[in-house]
Write a protein that holds these residues in place. Structure first.
Motif, PDB file in Angstrom:
ATOM      1  N   ALA A  62      41.166  27.320  12.140  1.00 29.42           N
ATOM      2  CA  ALA A  62      41.201  27.584  13.582  1.00 29.42           C
ATOM      3  C   ALA A  62      42.596  27.984  14.046  1.00 29.42           C
ATOM      4  O   ALA A  62      42.747  28.656  15.060  1.00 29.42           O
ATOM      5  N   LEU A  63      43.624  27.558  13.300  1.00 32.67           N
ATOM      6  CA  LEU A  63      45.006  27.853  13.702  1.00 32.67           C
ATOM      7  C   LEU A  63      45.603  29.014  12.901  1.00 32.67           C
ATOM      8  O   LEU A  63      46.738  29.409  13.116  1.00 32.67           O
ATOM      9  N   GLN A  64      44.825  29.551  11.959  1.00 36.00           N
ATOM     10  CA  GLN A  64      45.316  30.624  11.090  1.00 36.00           C
ATOM     11  C   GLN A  64      44.942  31.999  11.659  1.00 36.00           C
ATOM     12  O   GLN A  64      44.086  32.098  12.539  1.00 36.00           O
ATOM     13  N   TYR A  65      45.594  33.045  11.140  1.00 37.62           N
ATOM     14  CA  TYR A  65      45.145  34.405  11.422  1.00 37.62           C
ATOM     15  C   TYR A  65      43.680  34.545  11.024  1.00 37.62           C
ATOM     16  O   TYR A  65      43.210  33.852  10.105  1.00 37.62           O
ATOM     17  N   GLY A 234      39.785  31.336  31.307  1.00 39.64           N
ATOM     18  CA  GLY A 234      41.091  30.986  30.761  1.00 39.64           C
ATOM     19  C   GLY A 234      41.160  31.018  29.242  1.00 39.64           C
ATOM     20  O   GLY A 234      42.239  30.885  28.668  1.00 39.64           O
ATOM     21  N   ARG A 236      39.982  33.714  27.652  1.00 39.24           N
ATOM     22  CA  ARG A 236      40.090  35.160  27.406  1.00 39.24           C
ATOM     23  C   ARG A 236      39.251  35.581  26.216  1.00 39.24           C
ATOM     24  O   ARG A 236      39.779  36.063  25.207  1.00 39.24           O
ATOM     25  N   ALA A 257      46.076  46.468  18.584  1.00 42.36           N
ATOM     26  CA  ALA A 257      46.366  45.931  19.918  1.00 42.36           C
ATOM     27  C   ALA A 257      46.848  44.482  19.876  1.00 42.36           C
ATOM     28  O   ALA A 257      47.809  44.120  20.551  1.00 42.36           O
ATOM     29  N   HIS A 260      43.821  40.189  16.373  1.00 39.40           N
ATOM     30  CA  HIS A 260      42.501  39.597  16.592  1.00 39.40           C
ATOM     31  C   HIS A 260      42.607  38.670  17.795  1.00 39.40           C
ATOM     32  O   HIS A 260      43.704  38.300  18.201  1.00 39.40           O
ATOM     33  N   PRO A 262      42.138  34.986  19.695  1.00 35.55           N
ATOM     34  CA  PRO A 262      42.504  33.668  19.145  1.00 35.55           C
ATOM     35  C   PRO A 262      41.391  32.989  18.328  1.00 35.55           C
ATOM     36  O   PRO A 262      40.298  32.737  18.840  1.00 35.55           O
ATOM     37  N   SER A 263      41.696  32.690  17.076  1.00 37.75           N
ATOM     38  CA  SER A 263      40.749  32.022  16.172  1.00 37.75           C
ATOM     39  C   SER A 263      40.277  30.711  16.779  1.00 37.75           C
ATOM     40  O   SER A 263      39.100  30.355  16.700  1.00 37.75           O
TER      41      SER A 263
ATOM     42  N   THR B  95      49.730  38.404  24.007  1.00 31.57           N
ATOM     43  CA  THR B  95      48.697  37.936  23.083  1.00 31.57           C
ATOM     44  C   THR B  95      49.159  38.248  21.658  1.00 31.57           C
ATOM     45  O   THR B  95      48.735  39.221  21.034  1.00 31.57           O
ATOM     46  N   GLN B  98      52.246  41.162  18.376  1.00 31.02           N
ATOM     47  CA  GLN B  98      51.623  42.471  18.136  1.00 31.02           C
ATOM     48  C   GLN B  98      51.319  43.161  19.465  1.00 31.02           C
ATOM     49  O   GLN B  98      51.517  44.363  19.605  1.00 31.02           O
ATOM     50  N   GLN B  99      50.837  42.400  20.440  1.00 29.98           N
ATOM     51  CA  GLN B  99      50.555  43.022  21.734  1.00 29.98           C
ATOM     52  C   GLN B  99      51.823  43.545  22.403  1.00 29.98           C
ATOM     53  O   GLN B  99      51.785  44.564  23.095  1.00 29.98           O
ATOM     54  N   SER B 228      53.667  32.333  16.405  1.00 26.09           N
ATOM     55  CA  SER B 228      52.787  32.314  15.231  1.00 26.09           C
ATOM     56  C   SER B 228      53.425  31.651  14.021  1.00 26.09           C
ATOM     57  O   SER B 228      52.734  31.014  13.235  1.00 26.09           O
ATOM     58  N   ALA B 232      51.528  28.201  15.222  1.00 28.42           N
ATOM     59  CA  ALA B 232      50.312  28.644  14.530  1.00 28.42           C
ATOM     60  C   ALA B 232      49.897  30.015  15.053  1.00 28.42           C
ATOM     61  O   ALA B 232      49.936  30.255  16.268  1.00 28.42           O
ATOM     62  N   PRO B 233      49.473  30.916  14.159  1.00 28.15           N
ATOM     63  CA  PRO B 233      49.075  32.259  14.588  1.00 28.15           C
ATOM     64  C   PRO B 233      47.722  32.310  15.280  1.00 28.15           C
ATOM     65  O   PRO B 233      47.449  33.226  16.049  1.00 28.15           O
ATOM     66  N   GLY B 234      46.860  31.300  15.012  1.00 26.85           N
ATOM     67  CA  GLY B 234      45.499  31.333  15.547  1.00 26.85           C
ATOM     68  C   GLY B 234      45.410  31.170  17.049  1.00 26.85           C
ATOM     69  O   GLY B 234      44.342  31.326  17.630  1.00 26.85           O
ATOM     70  N   LEU B 235      46.546  30.858  17.703  1.00 28.28           N
ATOM     71  CA  LEU B 235      46.546  30.780  19.166  1.00 28.28           C
ATOM     72  C   LEU B 235      46.863  32.132  19.794  1.00 28.28           C
ATOM     73  O   LEU B 235      46.669  32.325  20.981  1.00 28.28           O
ATOM     74  N   ARG B 236      47.391  33.064  18.970  1.00 28.34           N
ATOM     75  CA  ARG B 236      47.759  34.420  19.435  1.00 28.34           C
ATOM     76  C   ARG B 236      48.657  34.357  20.662  1.00 28.34           C
ATOM     77  O   ARG B 236      48.290  34.853  21.731  1.00 28.34           O
ATOM     78  N   PRO B 262      45.592  33.845  27.104  1.00 25.77           N
ATOM     79  CA  PRO B 262      44.794  32.673  27.471  1.00 25.77           C
ATOM     80  C   PRO B 262      45.591  31.553  28.149  1.00 25.77           C
ATOM     81  O   PRO B 262      46.548  31.024  27.589  1.00 25.77           O
ATOM     82  N   ASN B 265      45.707  28.295  26.023  1.00 30.84           N
ATOM     83  CA  ASN B 265      46.633  28.316  24.890  1.00 30.84           C
ATOM     84  C   ASN B 265      48.081  28.197  25.367  1.00 30.84           C
ATOM     85  O   ASN B 265      48.904  27.553  24.710  1.00 30.84           O
TER      86      ASN B 265
END
Lengths: 404, 404
Positions: A62-65, A234, A236, A257, A260, A262-263, B95, B98-99, B228, B232-236, B262, B265
């Motif tokens: 959940a916290l990974q790319y 919230g 998104r 963009a 991905h 957010p996981s 986000t 990358q964004q 990230s 953690a990256p999964g929060l973007r 978000p 996040n």
């Protein structure tokens, strides 16, 4: 330092809505301006449980790319909840459905490309398309949606038509079954792709709207959906369903963009939706919004009595579109209304072409019934004052113009 | 149906990295390919506490729409943690970083605009810029970073130079203090804006890198940062710091792209970072990555002995850049390596111009020390085989070319 802006950035103007929303954040203002879902409807406890569960069960992933397409079980859940056969491979999870509009614009619009829109249309779509510098073309629209003949007349060389058939933002109108059938058939015949935006479809009051346009011709449509109105904005999270012919391009634009969405949020939403949560939760939102919409309609009928104010009672969604009497310009009206503690959005910015200065958009979902009553009474008072000023000025003008 | 693609979309090609990463998801493959932070370093418990706290304390706001700029306390926290005076009003929450690249491209790049990049450069930046159809120009680079004279020679009419000074992706190199001073002065003199990307700056092994370029000339630089790699990256979630002259345009592009990042996040990250969490947490990541980097360097020295393999030991970050002997093409090598259970990323896609086919990128952060040992041994074996094939083919070629 030589900061040379891109041509598209030179043309960007501050969003009218944005500036208005800033004013409405002042304490004491009842805002009927924003499109903010009622926070009373946010399932906070369900989210708290889902967060704990996701982090406990699947925290590292959940916290990974993640994959640019989105979290597979969520894509499957989206495909399963749509009312036509959708392959999960055609579902792309987006950072809100606003991002879907950005990706569509990147993949389908060149500078000068014609893109057909309703009259009026969703302002955020115009903003999302604008960096790709298309030429938005306003298609005549009535209370049942876009007018088919005008759409066909303007279809030549258009990249797509952007339609929001259910409880449209800003007008609140819903496209009838007959109009959908006619639009779908005419667009297919003209080879005109449809981008169908459906953020509000689940927010019906008495009966569900007719089948989406995409369900009638999936290869000719891109469908945009959102979790913002049935769960919470919230996070998104939105999604798009695209034909296999163009999915790979949308996916590449998505990756460029923001890699991905957010996981963590995708897993949270998937977790919350398990066991039919939406089928229990969404009816509570519908009931709340229906009650507030009825209160606003009653307040308008009561307070605006005797004024030639036009509006159509929405069958769902979040917005009510009002046309005020001749002589009122809602952009000029807004600061007066704010002085009296009520905010709305003027209608003009929602038009791709010339806007109707007498229109405004009211949201019935954020304010309580009591606040709605107070706000509409204040609004009616300001309208009467402005009308009196207008008529006095008109008399003065005529006197001045008459022979001495 | 007439799905006519935009010119930019016609040019989009599937990401090489993407296709490779798919292969490496097969079970049994040790992947040194992805840029995935070690999930061992994710503070799952701290996030679980933060989620519960945010939803309990501030659930309605955390689940509601928010300002496009970002959550004010998070913007203030970002400004406070940067090593030069930053006004929170100049911080835009994005986000993922990358964004930030997507927004910079939208605001600063027209079709054909020259944008200077390092040799090689971050592939994701090339992908983010590409929809705006610029002309990327490769600036000569050595182990200390970009070569100043070449940068100046190519600065004319360039919209900006994109630089990643700390533990660069893909080369792992770090720009020295002397080079930073020279680059900063020369860019200012040439009126060349700098876009400085710093996702890895906190991941140093023995000592922090020199001051960012932006700190030396804030009005001439846009700075991109990320949560990230430290959380953690999964929060973007990432951020950008931009001069006041162009901040409003970036903000408008942000609003059109996804309204805002978000809310939930942003509050989670703000909550986790309270009370100096990063100053306790990040040293554990540094120690982990340092250990794994040293293991990879030792494995390369041990297993590649006798081969003329070049690499520079990184002082931080996630990546190690390797140049294999003459005659090896790493794109052709990859499938052979995958057969032996090890994946890497060929270097060529990271070049804006002609790539060096002998290069490859290895990540030392995702695999364990044991896996690194196994993977580098397997890689060395494949390299020796390919080299033997190459030499045999070379002998054949020479025999065939010699007089009969």
């Amino acid at each position: 330092m030589n900061w040379k802006l891109a041509a598209r950035a030179e043309k960007m103007n501050p969003s009218v809505l944005r500036e208005i929303l800033k004013v409405t954040e002042r304490p004491g203002i009842i805002s009927l301006a924003g499109g903010l879902p009622s926070p009373k409807a946010f399932p906070i406890n369900a989210f708290a449980e889902a967060c704990a569960e996701v982090l406990h069960k699947d925290g590292q992933a959940a916290l990974q790319y993640g994959a640019s397409e989105g979290y597979t079980p969520l894509r499957e859940a989206v495909a399963a909840m749509l009312p036509w056969p959708v392959d999960p491979a055609q579902v792309l999870i987006t950072t809100g459905s606003q991002q879907g509009l950005d990706l569509v614009a990147k993949v389908l619009l060149d500078p000068g490309s014609r893109v057909l829109v309703e009259t009026p249309t969703y302002l955020g779509a115009l903003q999302a398309f604008s960096p790709m510098e298309p030429e938005p073309v306003s298609v005549a629209s009535d209370n049942e949606g876009v007018v088919v003949d005008d759409m066909v007349a303007k279809a030549q060389d258009a990249r797509f038509i952007y339609l929001l058939p259910n409880f449209q933002n800003p007008t609140g109108r819903t496209m009838t079954e007959e109009r959908r059938a006619a639009v779908s058939a005419a667009a297919a015949k003209a080879g005109l792709p449809i981008v169908e935006d459906n953020p509000y479809g689940e927010l019906w009051f008495d009966s569900a709207p007719a089948l989406p346009l995409t369900a009638r011709n999936p290869d000719g449509c891109i469908y945009l959906g959102s979790f913002s109105k049935v769960l919470a904005p919230g996070l998104r999270l939105g999604f798009m369903v695209a034909p296999k012919a163009i999915f790979p391009k949308l996916l590449q634009a998505k990756q460029a963009a923001d890699l991905h969405s957010p996981s963590f949020n995708q897993r949270m939403v998937h977790e919350v939706m398990k066991d039919g949560f939406l089928s229990r939760h969404v009816p509570t939102i519908r009931a709340l919004y229906k009650r507030q919409c009825e209160a606003m309609v009653a307040a308008l009928q009561r307070e605006m009595k005797g004024l030639s104010v036009e509006f159509v009672k929405p069958a769902g969604g979040m917005f009510l579109w009002v046309r005020l009497p001749e002589g009122i310009d809602t952009v000029a009206l807004l600061p007066k209304a704010v002085e009296r503690g009520v905010a709305f959005v003027p209608g003009a910015p929602f038009y791709a072409g010339q806007g109707d200065p007498r229109t405004l958009r009211l949201s019935f979902v954020t304010a309580s019934v009591d606040e709605i009553d107070t706000a509409i009474a204040a609004l009616a008072e300001v309208v009467r004052e402005q009308l009196a000023h207008h008529m006095a000025a008109e008399v003065q003008r005529q006197l001045a113009a008459s022979p001495a």
